[in-house]
Write a protein that holds these residues in place. Structure first.
Motif, PDB file in Angstrom:
ATOM      1  N   LEU A   1     -10.019  -4.828  12.824  1.00 29.30           N
ATOM      2  CA  LEU A   1     -10.342  -4.123  11.585  1.00 29.30           C
ATOM      3  C   LEU A   1      -9.273  -4.373  10.519  1.00 29.30           C
TER       4      LEU A   1
ATOM      5  N   GLN B   1      -9.900  -7.691   9.058  1.00 28.05           N
ATOM      6  CA  GLN B   1     -11.066  -7.671   8.179  1.00 28.05           C
ATOM      7  C   GLN B   1     -10.700  -7.084   6.813  1.00 28.05           C
ATOM      8  N   VAL B   2      -9.910  -6.005   6.797  1.00 24.48           N
ATOM      9  CA  VAL B   2      -9.479  -5.391   5.527  1.00 24.48           C
ATOM     10  C   VAL B   2      -8.632  -6.376   4.724  1.00 24.48           C
TER      11      VAL B   2
ATOM     12  N   SER C   1     -11.002  -9.249   3.397  1.00 24.74           N
ATOM     13  CA  SER C   1     -12.011  -8.876   2.388  1.00 24.74           C
ATOM     14  C   SER C   1     -11.388  -8.233   1.155  1.00 24.74           C
TER      15      SER C   1
ATOM     16  N   GLN D   1     -11.987  -0.308   4.767  1.00 29.47           N
ATOM     17  CA  GLN D   1     -13.043  -0.184   5.791  1.00 29.47           C
ATOM     18  C   GLN D   1     -12.803   1.123   6.558  1.00 29.47           C
TER      19      GLN D   1
END
Length: 493
Positions: free
Chosen positions: A202, A205-206, A209, A213
């Motif tokens: 996660l 991903q943060v 992007s 999140q």
């Protein structure tokens, strides 16, 4: 009264008195015979064979020391010969009748005996393959995927979406520091996200992007069965709360109940063969994984755990299996069919078949049992015949006749003959032996009487004279009963 009448009356009275005296003497002599107190020792022979006693076939329990008419029936008594005395230690059945009685014989065999144990097992989950799904921070349940306890999942299957507000502020701070270009502050912010419980995927991903999140999707870490799913839409969950429990199916446990008498022969790593009714004709191989330390107090069984591979997932907990525990093969052992054994609780017996249709009970010591065969460690020798069917009928007959089975030690020890003892009084001593008025030999089923016995050793009579009370011990021999021991009773000069 005239002299002639008086003389006639006197003669008649004398005749009556003599008749009464003769009848009294005859009755007493017959009663002495019936009571087992004969008047003279047994020395009669017939056709060169030693006669032990005479008896009435209708009353075989009563024995007499001389031939004659039976006091019970109007028939001549028959002799019991010494060379037939061995028949008292066995049951004799006409060989032509054995088939009618259902008797079947089996041989005592020496050879290899596969040592295995057959038990029933039940499949269960492998408790080592368990995954617990928990909330990593305080949050709210936004979505529960269509799952229920008992569902089979693949690894990575989504279970629930959690909204964690605290993570949103930490992620905004992390993204702001990323634009500042300060590598040290960025590394510190990344570490803060990890300490907050955020998964590395996660965080990545943060960072990639550039957007916060705050919603975390919790997946099943392993493939298996959903055992628990304690979560619903809209619930508030706290950090560390268990949301789901998943049990893997890559392998299963086979739980066995082994009798405690067989526990000493079970070892970890031992080979196991399992056959399931669900898969007829198929044999599954496994090994003993663990032997649990406690015994079931109700069934007196030990729990043994076997691990079986389950790559295709077709082995389901709750299925039953017929299990064979393969142990080392016993080499060069003596064994007989298990059905031939009579177990009395205190000891094990077999009915030994001998020549001439004779059968006698024998005590045996037993070893392990496998596939209907039992190892014999003491009491029998190779090649002997035992009764495998109908032995309980013979055992009942032996009990009625008072036949007792010699112990296994007596059968394997030839140096110690079986002795039968009784109390006696020495009546006469001569070259033929010693004449004894003895009490009953209970172990022979022989009542008290007066007999002449040969001596195993003339030195036995040293210090013993006629009239002495003794303790006598005799044994069966080819010529009849032979005195092996004479002990003068205490208190005699």
């Amino acid at each position: 009264m005239s002299a002639r009448l008086w003389k006639s009356a006197l003669l008649s009275g004398l005749s009556i008195a003599l008749g009464l005296a003769g009848g009294y003497w005859y009755a007493n002599s017959r009663m002495a015979e019936v009571s087992g107190s004969p008047a003279k020792p047994v020395t009669a022979t017939q056709d060169g064979r030693k006669v032990l006693y005479w008896y009435d076939p209708m009353y075989p329990q009563q024995k007499f020391d001389k031939p004659g008419k039976s006091p019970f029936m109007d028939m001549e008594m028959i002799p019991q010969y010494a060379d037939a005395a061995a028949e008292t230690s066995a049951i004799r059945i006409d060989p032509s009748l054995t088939q009618n009685l259902g008797l079947r014989l089996a041989s005592v065999t020496r050879g290899s005996l596969a040592n295995s144990l057959e038990v029933i097992g039940v499949l269960a989950f492998n408790e080592r393959e368990v995954a617990v799904v928990q909330a990593r921070a305080d949050g709210f349940v936004e979505r529960v995927y269509a799952r229920a306890p008992g569902d089979v999942l693949q690894a990575g299957a989504p279970l629930v979406d959690l909204l964690i507000p605290d993570w949103a502020a930490a992620q905004e701070e992390f993204l702001a520091l990323k634009h500042s270009g300060d590598a040290g502050l960025l590394a510190a912010a990344r570490q803060r996200l990890r300490l907050a419980g955020m998964p590395a995927a996660l965080i990545h991903q943060v960072e990639r992007s550039g957007k916060p999140q705050a919603v975390l999707t919790l997946d099943s870490p392993i493939g298996g069965v959903v055992q628990e799913l304690d979560v619903r839409n809209g619930m508030t969950v706290a950090a560390g709360a268990t949301l789901a429990r998943v049990n893997g199916l890559d392998s299963v446990w086979l739980s066995l109940a082994v009798p405690e008498a067989e526990a000493g022969a079970i070892a970890q790593g031992q080979a196991v063969e399992a056959r399931l009714p669900a898969f007829p004709g198929e044999v599954l191989a496994g090994t003993v994984d663990a032997i649990l330390p406690e015994t079931n107090p109700d069934s007196r069984t030990l729990r043994v755990r076997v691990e079986l591979p389950n790559p295709d997932g077709r082995l389901r907990p709750g299925m039953t299996a017929q299990v064979r525990l393969n142990r080392s093969t016993a080499q060069n052992v003596l064994w007989l069919p298990s059905e031939a054994i009579i177990r009395t609780g205190r000891r094990a017996l077999v009915m030994l078949a001998e020549d001439g249709g004779r059968y006698r009970p024998v005590e045996v010591r037993l070893g392990p049992e496998s596939a209907g065969q039992t190892v014999v460690t003491q009491g029998l020798t190779e090649g002997q015949q035992v009764v495998a069917s109908g032995q309980f009928l013979l055992d009942s007959e032996a009990s009625l006749k008072g036949l007792t089975a010699p112990t296994a030690e007596q059968l394997t020890t030839t140096a110690a003959p079986v002795l039968h003892e009784a109390e006696a009084q020495v009546m006469a001593i001569d070259n033929a032996g010693v004449t004894l008025a003895h009490g009953p030999f209970k172990t022979l089923g022989m009542p008290g009487m007066t007999m002449t016995f040969p001596l195993a050793d003339p030195a036995l009579m040293v210090g013993i004279k006629a009239g002495d009370k003794v303790r006598v011990a005799v044994r069966q021999s080819d010529s009849g009963l032979l005195v092996e021991r004479l002990e003068k009773q205490g208190g005699q000069p």
